[in-house]
Write a protein that holds these residues in place. Sequence first.
Motif: not given
Length: 322
Positions: A41-50, A88-93, A121-124
């Motif tokens: 892997s060459d990218i890391q996402f931190v998801v769901g902070r919000y 960071e992707v704070p607005d997604a679950t 659907l929102s992510c898409a």
Amino acid sequence: MSQLSASPSALSLTQSDWGWQGRTAGIANRTKHLLASGEHSDIQFVVGRYRGTIQTFRAHKFVLRIGSQVFDQLFYGEPPSPSHTNLEVPDATPEAFHNLLSYLYTDSVENLTSQNVFDTLSCASKYKIQLLFDLCSDFIIASLNMDNCLTMLEKAEELNAQRVIGKCLEMLDASSGEILQSDSFLTVKKTTLETVLQRSTLTADEYSVYKAAERWANHACQMDKMAPSSHNRRLKLGTALSLIRFPLMTDVQLADGPGETGLLTKDELCDIFRYKHATAKRCIPFRTTPRAAQTRRMAPYRAPQFSTRLSRTQPYTPRYSP
């Protein structure tokens, strides 16, 4: 000229020598392994902070790039962006973002549920993945029923999911009598109430439409701890009151309904009765044209079947825009 070393005899190899690559059939299964293991892997996402739950996902820029123009622009756009290794992707679950990644890696979503489908659907929509957007829309449409129709309509309008909106309205028209009497109708937003009341294709009669609106107003007063007085109910309905076609009701319905409950003023009742019976019609603040669907019978809405994988039997042609 250099030469490749001779490969060992196949007879001398054991299954473990082949690696997971050699033992895994199908590109979707191999990319699924990469997503699950995070290898290379060459990218890391931190998801769901919000959203209350944080989860980290490791992914591969190339896979994301060929599946989403948003990722393509982010990683390789012009002008060149700073090197991204953590985002960071704070607005997604986490569940919805995992569904997004799963679709980009395997063309399918194994964990799409009624609880996470709108987040997916929102992510898409955010990452402009048309196929996933359509797949989520198909899932929602297949799960429509009279109890959730209006809830689904409100959520679909927030995400501009036009095909879902259309199917919700189709069910509303075909089953408006039952939907207007449901408990779920009491909790819809005022904008949704106005959407319902202004439709000319409802199959419910106008007295049922009026009774539903009054129930909604009584519930709204109750939720705000207000007395359900005529003034307060009219205040809650606001402009939605004018969308009820009172002139289509019979004299008895007018007298026993809004005349008895006080939802209409005496002057408004007089104007309606005068309009109904006088030879010369005067302008009144209520629509007088019949709702078209009340003069014909509509077949009950039937939800289509749903599959979580895109069919490969036909080439895909985009039909709807998020």
